[in-house]
Design a protein around this motif. Structure first.
Motif, PDB file in Angstrom:
ATOM      1  N   PHE A 109       0.790  -1.236   0.179  1.00  0.00           N
ATOM      2  CA  PHE A 109       0.094   0.005   0.112  1.00  0.00           C
ATOM      3  C   PHE A 109       0.884   1.214  -0.029  1.00  0.00           C
ATOM      4  N   GLU A 110       2.115   1.290   0.485  1.00  0.00           N
ATOM      5  CA  GLU A 110       2.823   2.401   0.480  1.00  0.00           C
ATOM      6  C   GLU A 110       3.220   2.742  -0.727  1.00  0.00           C
ATOM      7  N   THR A 111       3.334   2.018  -1.911  1.00  0.00           N
ATOM      8  CA  THR A 111       3.689   2.237  -3.142  1.00  0.00           C
ATOM      9  C   THR A 111       2.423   2.651  -4.057  1.00  0.00           C
ATOM     10  N   GLY A 150      15.617  -6.144   1.284  1.00  0.00           N
ATOM     11  CA  GLY A 150      15.647  -4.620   0.407  1.00  0.00           C
ATOM     12  C   GLY A 150      14.412  -4.688  -0.299  1.00  0.00           C
ATOM     13  N   TYR A 151      13.779  -3.356  -0.367  1.00  0.00           N
ATOM     14  CA  TYR A 151      12.599  -3.180  -1.242  1.00  0.00           C
ATOM     15  C   TYR A 151      12.707  -3.584  -2.555  1.00  0.00           C
ATOM     16  N   ASP A 152      13.848  -3.282  -2.961  1.00  0.00           N
ATOM     17  CA  ASP A 152      14.048  -4.299  -4.454  1.00  0.00           C
ATOM     18  C   ASP A 152      15.347  -4.968  -4.136  1.00  0.00           C
ATOM     19  N   PRO A 205      19.917  -3.745  -0.827  1.00  0.00           N
ATOM     20  CA  PRO A 205      19.542  -4.057   0.847  1.00  0.00           C
ATOM     21  C   PRO A 205      19.320  -2.895   1.609  1.00  0.00           C
ATOM     22  N   VAL A 206      18.318  -3.136   2.219  1.00  0.00           N
ATOM     23  CA  VAL A 206      18.086  -1.875   3.350  1.00  0.00           C
ATOM     24  C   VAL A 206      18.552  -2.458   4.676  1.00  0.00           C
ATOM     25  N   VAL A 207      18.298  -3.677   5.100  1.00  0.00           N
ATOM     26  CA  VAL A 207      18.716  -4.244   6.112  1.00  0.00           C
ATOM     27  C   VAL A 207      19.704  -5.498   5.796  1.00  0.00           C
ATOM     28  N   GLY A 263      19.840   5.394  15.391  1.00  0.00           N
ATOM     29  CA  GLY A 263      20.840   5.533  14.312  1.00  0.00           C
ATOM     30  C   GLY A 263      20.497   6.464  13.338  1.00  0.00           C
ATOM     31  N   PRO A 264      21.099   6.881  12.275  1.00  0.00           N
ATOM     32  CA  PRO A 264      21.171   8.027  11.437  1.00  0.00           C
ATOM     33  C   PRO A 264      19.766   7.748  10.684  1.00  0.00           C
ATOM     34  N   SER A 265      19.306   8.941  10.123  1.00  0.00           N
ATOM     35  CA  SER A 265      18.117   8.817   9.160  1.00  0.00           C
ATOM     36  C   SER A 265      18.421   8.076   7.906  1.00  0.00           C
ATOM     37  N   GLY A 266      17.532   7.188   7.752  1.00  0.00           N
ATOM     38  CA  GLY A 266      17.591   6.227   6.738  1.00  0.00           C
ATOM     39  C   GLY A 266      18.348   4.777   6.692  1.00  0.00           C
ATOM     40  N   ALA A 267      18.635   4.629   8.236  1.00  0.00           N
ATOM     41  CA  ALA A 267      19.571   3.495   8.665  1.00  0.00           C
ATOM     42  C   ALA A 267      18.873   2.143   8.544  1.00  0.00           C
ATOM     43  N   GLY A 268      17.493   2.218   8.370  1.00  0.00           N
ATOM     44  CA  GLY A 268      16.653   1.217   8.244  1.00  0.00           C
ATOM     45  C   GLY A 268      15.753   0.674   9.518  1.00  0.00           C
ATOM     46  N   LYS A 269      15.463   1.667  10.487  1.00  0.00           N
ATOM     47  CA  LYS A 269      14.971   1.450  11.827  1.00  0.00           C
ATOM     48  C   LYS A 269      13.788   1.160  11.536  1.00  0.00           C
ATOM     49  N   THR A 270      12.923   1.959  10.995  1.00  0.00           N
ATOM     50  CA  THR A 270      11.245   1.599  10.494  1.00  0.00           C
ATOM     51  C   THR A 270      11.177   0.587   9.873  1.00  0.00           C
ATOM     52  N   THR A 271      12.052   0.140   8.948  1.00  0.00           N
ATOM     53  CA  THR A 271      11.978  -1.184   8.222  1.00  0.00           C
ATOM     54  C   THR A 271      12.161  -2.190   9.199  1.00  0.00           C
ATOM     55  N   LEU A 272      12.817  -2.135  10.021  1.00  0.00           N
ATOM     56  CA  LEU A 272      12.859  -3.553  10.972  1.00  0.00           C
ATOM     57  C   LEU A 272      11.576  -3.535  11.565  1.00  0.00           C
ATOM     58  N   LEU A 273      11.038  -2.547  12.282  1.00  0.00           N
ATOM     59  CA  LEU A 273       9.444  -2.528  12.813  1.00  0.00           C
ATOM     60  C   LEU A 273       8.549  -3.086  11.866  1.00  0.00           C
ATOM     61  N   ARG A 274       8.638  -2.742  10.671  1.00  0.00           N
ATOM     62  CA  ARG A 274       7.596  -2.984   9.688  1.00  0.00           C
ATOM     63  C   ARG A 274       7.690  -4.727   9.255  1.00  0.00           C
ATOM     64  N   LEU A 275       9.286  -5.113   9.256  1.00  0.00           N
ATOM     65  CA  LEU A 275       9.274  -6.601   9.061  1.00  0.00           C
ATOM     66  C   LEU A 275       8.690  -7.262  10.292  1.00  0.00           C
TER      67      LEU A 275
HETATM   68  N1  LIG Z   1       8.336   1.824   0.907  1.00  0.00           N
HETATM   69  C1  LIG Z   1       9.584   1.838   0.452  1.00  0.00           C
HETATM   70  N2  LIG Z   1       9.936   1.447  -0.854  1.00  0.00           N
HETATM   71  C2  LIG Z   1      11.364   1.703  -1.152  1.00  0.00           C
HETATM   72  N3  LIG Z   1      12.255   2.176  -0.276  1.00  0.00           N
HETATM   73  C3  LIG Z   1      11.900   2.700   0.942  1.00  0.00           C
HETATM   74  C4  LIG Z   1      10.442   2.392   1.435  1.00  0.00           C
HETATM   75  N4  LIG Z   1      10.522   2.873   2.712  1.00  0.00           N
HETATM   76  C5  LIG Z   1      11.768   3.069   3.036  1.00  0.00           C
HETATM   77  N5  LIG Z   1      12.566   2.733   1.969  1.00  0.00           N
HETATM   78  C6  LIG Z   1      14.269   3.107   1.968  1.00  0.00           C
HETATM   79  O1  LIG Z   1      14.646   2.120   2.703  1.00  0.00           O
HETATM   80  C7  LIG Z   1      15.597   2.879   3.487  1.00  0.00           C
HETATM   81  C8  LIG Z   1      15.543   2.903   5.179  1.00  0.00           C
HETATM   82  O2  LIG Z   1      14.346   3.524   5.383  1.00  0.00           O
HETATM   83  P1  LIG Z   1      13.706   3.683   6.957  1.00  0.00           P
HETATM   84  O3  LIG Z   1      12.665   4.271   6.997  1.00  0.00           O
HETATM   85  O4  LIG Z   1      13.721   2.218   7.365  1.00  0.00           O
HETATM   86  O5  LIG Z   1      14.821   4.049   7.659  1.00  0.00           O
HETATM   87  P2  LIG Z   1      15.107   4.915   9.140  1.00  0.00           P
HETATM   88  O6  LIG Z   1      16.063   4.767   9.791  1.00  0.00           O
HETATM   89  O7  LIG Z   1      13.422   4.768   9.904  1.00  0.00           O
HETATM   90  O8  LIG Z   1      14.829   6.514   8.577  1.00  0.00           O
HETATM   91  P3  LIG Z   1      14.081   7.891   9.562  1.00  0.00           P
HETATM   92  O9  LIG Z   1      14.709   8.020  10.929  1.00  0.00           O
HETATM   93  O10 LIG Z   1      14.489   8.975   8.480  1.00  0.00           O
HETATM   94  O11 LIG Z   1      12.788   7.468   9.385  1.00  0.00           O
HETATM   95  C9  LIG Z   1      15.688   4.287   2.874  1.00  0.00           C
HETATM   96  O12 LIG Z   1      16.753   4.348   2.231  1.00  0.00           O
HETATM   97  C10 LIG Z   1      14.433   4.617   2.575  1.00  0.00           C
HETATM   98  O13 LIG Z   1      14.349   5.444   1.320  1.00  0.00           O
END
Ligand SMILES: Nc1ncnc2c1ncn2[C@@H]1O[C@H](COP(=O)(O)OP(=O)(O)OP(=O)(O)O)[C@@H](O)[C@H]1O
Length: 578
Positions: free
Chosen positions: A105-107, A338-340, A344-346, A363-375
């Motif tokens: 749904f995010e895309t 990885g989203y593709d 790889p994002v994690v 961790g810094p922005s874009g490190a993949g923190k939210t992605t871990l929660l989503r997984l």
């Molecule tokens: N739905 C998605 N489709 C493709 N790429 C994504 C998607 N969501 C996040 N990403 C990419 O994955 C990487 C990690 O994103 P994520 O949101 O997990 O980071 P974050 O550490 O939580 O960042 P922030 O602290 O800024 O929220 C980023 O490069 C982001 O652009």
């Protein structure tokens, strides 16, 4: 196109489709027979043979009566299929949306989804229930008339049998251009819808940055492109219809010449000739209709593609067999994702969150923190490794079982355009009013309800727009409190709330996370410092992990991050709220 549309007919209505086709074919043949009967009726009348005229008129009346019954059956069957088709297809699309992974749904954007579920379904419904029937009629009536003419004069029958495919070929050629223009129109319309929704949703940002003009430009371009595509579409459709109409008239003229030729040759009487010219006009009429039906069918083709593509979207494999859940523990084992596939994002992430403990991810922005929660919530499946929740791999437990163990409090709180109470009830649909007020009191939603005219029954607007960001968070915390799941996934707000709202939200979260297993993407220093375990994530890898004191003593990445944050916020650990 028709076969692809018919494949979308819900199973319970699929048996009606062959019946509709059979009834339509019978109706078309009876119509052709009625036209052909004009010849003996007119011949008898011109010959002054009243007895024969009555005889053929009676037969014609019987055929017309049968045709009436068949037309009625055809209309009712078409209606049943249309209604069933709409309900069934929309239910299938709804089920599909339910089964799609949350990450999908995010895309997507809302406008295109609504176009598929509402507009495309309507077009497909029309194509299956009405256009198919009209197309059958417009093919079978001329064919039936031509075959009927074999019994009157074979030369005229042959002329008709030659004329019909010629007309279809011209029609097909003329419509190729229309089809291309129509596809462009669909693409342009979808783009314009997306821009309109985006423009409406982005109004606050556009105005705040004085960018209404530039925001308009994207919309203007999309609308301009849609206008051009629609104009091209109309021009090619009109040109096709005009050319086809001219060819039809030419064919009619040619048939008339053939008939008159037979009269002068003495093989056909003048009376029969008049009847044959009348029948020729009837023969041409349905062919003319076919041109317009063909256009409408082709236009429905893009709708069939939209719905079929959505139905074909891959879903995550689902395990239905129940599992015996263990303690509310979360375990990551060498997880990569990885989203593709290329990026790889994690990468190779392993950690354990013991029951009743809190793990903070920083961790810094874009490190993949939210992605871990989503997984953890199975927004998508990992590429390698595994995630266990309650002792079982998230992929081997039913989605409902997994989600029942989790409360998700993410930053973007979505509220439905309903009352505050109904929005809280989303957490537990069978909750009583007392339960809702209990959760509302802890999350201090009662403060909000008290100042609104209808209290808990006050509507919150689409997406919760009548509430502030902090207030929306309070409602989402009340939802999670009501759900009372053993594991809480929390994405702490990065945006600043006013001091009162922040204090209220922190208290609510404190209540929500008491005695729970918590994974928090943490931004508040107090949350981080008091966590049982801290994971410092960078570039999708855990680069440091331990308690706050251990990581500070290490004096590396986390210590640098902490000191910088603490300095910028004038914060000392001993002043942290509990
Ligand atoms: N739905 C998605 N489709 C493709 N790429 C994504 C998607 N969501 C996040 N990403 C990419 O994955 C990487 C990690 O994103 P994520 O949101 O997990 O980071 P974050 O550490 O939580 O960042 P922030 O602290 O800024 O929220 C980023 O490069 C982001 O652009």
């Amino acid at each position: 196109m028709i076969d692809r549309a018919l494949r979308l007919v819900p199973d319970e209505y699929a048996s009606l489709t062959p019946r509709l086709i059979t009834v339509t074919a019978a109706q078309a043949l009876s119509q052709a027979a009625a036209y052909c009967l004009l010849v003996p009726v007119l011949e008898a009348l011109f010959d002054g043979d009243t007895g024969m005229a009555w005889f053929w008129t009676a037969i014609m009346a019987v055929v017309v009566a049968v045709m009436g019954v068949l037309t009625f059956l055809q209309a009712t069957l078409g209606l049943r299929i249309a209604v069933g088709m709409q309900l069934g297809l929309q239910t299938r699309l709804g089920d599909k949306l339910n089964a799609l992974p949350l990450g999908w749904f995010e895309t997507q954007n809302a406008a295109q989804l609504s176009r598929i579920v509402v507009d495309n379904v309507r077009e497909i419904q029309g194509a299956v229930a009405y256009l198919t029937a009209k197309l059958i009629t417009s093919v079978l009536v001329p064919l039936g008339v031509a075959v009927g003419m074999l019994f009157v004069d074979w030369r005229i029958a042959v002329a008709m049998l030659i004329a019909a495919p010629v007309l279809f070929a011209v029609n097909r050629l003329g419509n190729r251009a229309f089809l291309r223009a129509d596809e462009r129109t669909h693409v342009a319309a979808a783009e314009a819808e997306t821009r309109v929704v985006e423009f409406a949703q982005a109004q606050p940002i556009l105005r705040a940055f004085g960018a209404v003009g530039s925001g308009n430009r994207a919309l203007d371009c999309a609308l301009e492109a849609q206008k051009k595509a629609a104009t091209r579409n109309v021009v090619s459709a009109v040109t096709g219809v005009i050319v086809f109409g001219l060819v039809v008239q030419a064919v009619f003229l040619a048939l008339t010449y053939v008939v008159v030729g037979q009269v002068t040759g003495g093989t056909v009487s003048a009376a029969a000739a008049i009847a044959l010219i009348a029948v020729s006009a009837r023969f041409i009429e349905p062919l003319n209709q076919a041109a317009q039906i063909g256009n409408a069918l082709r236009s429905a083709s893009a709708s069939v593609d939209g719905a079929s593509d959505l139905l074909a979207e891959p879903v995550l494999p689902e395990h239905d067999s129940p599992v015996a859940l263990g303690a509310p523990e979360v375990v990551f084992e060498s997880v990569s994702f990885g989203y593709d596939a290329e990026s790889p994002v994690v990468s190779d992430v392993s950690f354990t969150v013991a029951p009743g403990t809190t793990t903070a991810i920083v961790g810094p922005s874009g490190a993949g923190k939210t992605t871990l929660l989503r997984l953890v919530a199975r927004y998508a499946d990992v590429d390698s490794g595994s995630i266990r929740v309650g002792g079982h791999d998230v992929r081997t437990q039913p989605t409902e079982t997994l989600l029942n163990q989790l409360s998700l409090v993410f930053q973007n709180v979505y509220l439905f355009d309903r009352s505050i109470a109904e929005n809280i009830r989303v957490g537990r649909p069978d909750a009583s009013d007392a339960d809702i007020r209990w959760a509302g009191a802890i999350a201090r939603v009662d403060e909000i309800a008290d100042r609104l005219p209808d209290g808990y029954d006050s509507p919150v607007g689409e997406g919760g727009t009548t509430l502030s960001g902090g207030e929306r968070q309070r409602v989402s915390i009340a939802r999670a409190l009501l759900k009372d799941a053993p594991i809480v996934l929390l994405d702490e707000a990065t945006s600043a709330l006013d001091p009162h709202s922040e204090a209220v939200v922190i208290r609510g979260i404190h209540e929500l996370t008491k005695d729970k297993t918590v994974i928090v993407v943490a931004h508040r220093l107090a949350t981080i410092a008091h966590a049982d375990q801290i994971l410092f994530l960078d570039g999708g890898r855990i680069v440091e992990h331990g308690t706050h004191d251990e990581l500070l003593a290490l004096g590396s990445r986390y210590a640098g991050f902490w000191n910088e944050r603490a300095r910028s916020r004038g914060w000392r650990l001993d002043s942290a709220p509990a």
